[in-house]
Design a protein around this motif. Sequence first.
Motif, PDB file in Angstrom:
ATOM      1  N   THR A  31       0.886  -1.239  -0.072  1.00 14.80           N
ATOM      2  CA  THR A  31      -0.127   0.118   0.095  1.00 14.80           C
ATOM      3  C   THR A  31       0.833   1.192  -0.062  1.00 14.80           C
ATOM      4  O   THR A  31       2.085   1.066   0.237  1.00 14.80           O
ATOM      5  CB  THR A  31      -1.110  -0.060   1.359  1.00 14.80           C
ATOM      6  OG1 THR A  31      -0.138   0.041   2.464  1.00 14.80           O
ATOM      7  CG2 THR A  31      -1.839  -1.179   1.330  1.00 14.80           C
ATOM      8  N   SER A  32       0.228   2.383  -0.268  1.00 17.13           N
ATOM      9  CA  SER A  32       1.117   3.581  -0.212  1.00 17.13           C
ATOM     10  C   SER A  32       1.811   3.879   1.009  1.00 17.13           C
ATOM     11  O   SER A  32       2.842   4.526   1.217  1.00 17.13           O
ATOM     12  CB  SER A  32       0.432   4.893  -0.661  1.00 17.13           C
ATOM     13  OG  SER A  32      -0.672   4.962   0.160  1.00 17.13           O
ATOM     14  N   MET A  33       1.200   3.365   1.989  1.00 11.44           N
ATOM     15  CA  MET A  33       1.843   3.452   3.517  1.00 11.44           C
ATOM     16  C   MET A  33       2.888   2.611   3.608  1.00 11.44           C
ATOM     17  O   MET A  33       3.702   3.225   4.542  1.00 11.44           O
ATOM     18  CB  MET A  33       0.764   3.093   4.338  1.00 11.44           C
ATOM     19  CG  MET A  33       1.215   3.386   5.943  1.00 11.44           C
ATOM     20  SD  MET A  33      -0.232   2.329   6.941  1.00 11.44           S
ATOM     21  CE  MET A  33      -0.795   3.857   7.803  1.00 11.44           C
ATOM     22  N   GLU A  34       3.255   1.762   2.859  1.00 15.71           N
ATOM     23  CA  GLU A  34       4.404   0.779   2.959  1.00 15.71           C
ATOM     24  C   GLU A  34       5.338   1.166   1.847  1.00 15.71           C
ATOM     25  O   GLU A  34       6.576   0.755   2.364  1.00 15.71           O
ATOM     26  CB  GLU A  34       3.964  -0.648   2.941  1.00 15.71           C
ATOM     27  CG  GLU A  34       2.759  -1.153   3.892  1.00 15.71           C
ATOM     28  CD  GLU A  34       2.106  -2.436   3.526  1.00 15.71           C
ATOM     29  OE1 GLU A  34       1.946  -3.221   4.375  1.00 15.71           O
ATOM     30  OE2 GLU A  34       1.705  -2.267   2.455  1.00 15.71           O
ATOM     31  N   ARG A  35       5.194   1.431   0.850  1.00 15.30           N
ATOM     32  CA  ARG A  35       5.926   1.414  -0.282  1.00 15.30           C
ATOM     33  C   ARG A  35       7.359   2.079  -0.154  1.00 15.30           C
ATOM     34  O   ARG A  35       8.153   1.530  -0.770  1.00 15.30           O
ATOM     35  CB  ARG A  35       5.718   2.126  -1.430  1.00 15.30           C
ATOM     36  CG  ARG A  35       4.362   1.242  -2.526  1.00 15.30           C
ATOM     37  CD  ARG A  35       3.587   1.586  -3.469  1.00 15.30           C
ATOM     38  NE  ARG A  35       2.618   1.234  -3.715  1.00 15.30           N
ATOM     39  CZ  ARG A  35       1.640   2.047  -3.831  1.00 15.30           C
ATOM     40  NH1 ARG A  35       1.516   3.163  -3.948  1.00 15.30           N
ATOM     41  NH2 ARG A  35       0.457   1.147  -3.854  1.00 15.30           N
ATOM     42  N   ASP A  36       7.631   3.145   0.577  1.00 13.90           N
ATOM     43  CA  ASP A  36       8.864   3.775   0.633  1.00 13.90           C
ATOM     44  C   ASP A  36       9.661   3.234   1.779  1.00 13.90           C
ATOM     45  O   ASP A  36      10.795   4.013   2.195  1.00 13.90           O
ATOM     46  CB  ASP A  36       8.572   5.069   0.853  1.00 13.90           C
ATOM     47  CG  ASP A  36       8.191   5.747  -0.491  1.00 13.90           C
ATOM     48  OD1 ASP A  36       8.372   5.216  -1.634  1.00 13.90           O
ATOM     49  OD2 ASP A  36       7.207   6.915  -0.378  1.00 13.90           O
ATOM     50  N   ARG A  45       7.397  -7.228   5.788  1.00  6.41           N
ATOM     51  CA  ARG A  45       5.922  -6.871   5.518  1.00  6.41           C
ATOM     52  C   ARG A  45       5.507  -7.927   4.470  1.00  6.41           C
ATOM     53  O   ARG A  45       4.365  -8.438   4.598  1.00  6.41           O
ATOM     54  CB  ARG A  45       5.678  -5.701   5.066  1.00  6.41           C
ATOM     55  CG  ARG A  45       5.629  -4.635   6.413  1.00  6.41           C
ATOM     56  CD  ARG A  45       5.897  -3.301   6.073  1.00  6.41           C
ATOM     57  NE  ARG A  45       5.757  -2.350   7.269  1.00  6.41           N
ATOM     58  CZ  ARG A  45       6.401  -2.174   8.329  1.00  6.41           C
ATOM     59  NH1 ARG A  45       7.827  -2.993   8.177  1.00  6.41           N
ATOM     60  NH2 ARG A  45       6.199  -1.586   9.155  1.00  6.41           N
ATOM     61  N   GLN A  65      -3.452  -5.349  -1.782  1.00  5.20           N
ATOM     62  CA  GLN A  65      -3.408  -3.997  -1.270  1.00  5.20           C
ATOM     63  C   GLN A  65      -4.720  -3.726  -0.221  1.00  5.20           C
ATOM     64  O   GLN A  65      -4.817  -2.801   0.438  1.00  5.20           O
ATOM     65  CB  GLN A  65      -4.219  -2.985  -2.590  1.00  5.20           C
ATOM     66  CG  GLN A  65      -3.264  -3.136  -3.512  1.00  5.20           C
ATOM     67  CD  GLN A  65      -1.838  -2.100  -3.233  1.00  5.20           C
ATOM     68  OE1 GLN A  65      -2.160  -1.022  -2.608  1.00  5.20           O
ATOM     69  NE2 GLN A  65      -0.733  -2.502  -3.387  1.00  5.20           N
ATOM     70  N   THR A  68      -2.465  -4.230   5.155  1.00  8.10           N
ATOM     71  CA  THR A  68      -1.481  -3.142   5.276  1.00  8.10           C
ATOM     72  C   THR A  68      -0.668  -3.635   6.669  1.00  8.10           C
ATOM     73  O   THR A  68      -1.484  -3.879   7.493  1.00  8.10           O
ATOM     74  CB  THR A  68      -1.929  -1.860   5.533  1.00  8.10           C
ATOM     75  OG1 THR A  68      -2.456  -1.130   4.238  1.00  8.10           O
ATOM     76  CG2 THR A  68      -0.793  -0.834   5.948  1.00  8.10           C
ATOM     77  N   ALA A  70       1.360  -2.033   9.451  1.00  3.24           N
ATOM     78  CA  ALA A  70       1.566  -0.588  10.084  1.00  3.24           C
ATOM     79  C   ALA A  70       2.220  -1.010  11.527  1.00  3.24           C
ATOM     80  O   ALA A  70       2.511  -2.033  11.902  1.00  3.24           O
ATOM     81  CB  ALA A  70       0.291   0.225  10.245  1.00  3.24           C
TER      82      ALA A  70
END
Length: 116
Positions: A31-36, A45, A65, A68, A70
């Motif tokens: 997800t966008s929360m994880e990608r970087d 993850r 997707q 996530t 977190a």
Amino acid sequence: MIAGIGVDIVDVPRFGRQLERTPRLRERLFTSMERDLPLRSLAARFAAKEAIAKALGAPAGMNWQDCTIAKDEAGDPQVLIRGSVAAASELRGITSWHLTLSHDGDMAVAMVVAER
């Protein structure tokens, strides 16, 4: 009551090569929360998502997707689900997830317990 368990281990350098060879893989898996996040964190993850799929009995149509990994306020890993993963969890009566992640050297591992 335990509804399912799952464990997975990932070779971090090998996983990194896969991400380099397949540019869109990062977007499909995370997800966008994880990608970087750093590579070791991504590998852990991914192992967690694989472990979750195993705890759910590897349901057909599971969308990466829809899960996530977190951190909560204390920094502990937390499973956030929606869509296909939430639906599979509901079918199994899962009400909570317990997750641990670890990485050492070139390996990342995740263990999950799904509870009713």
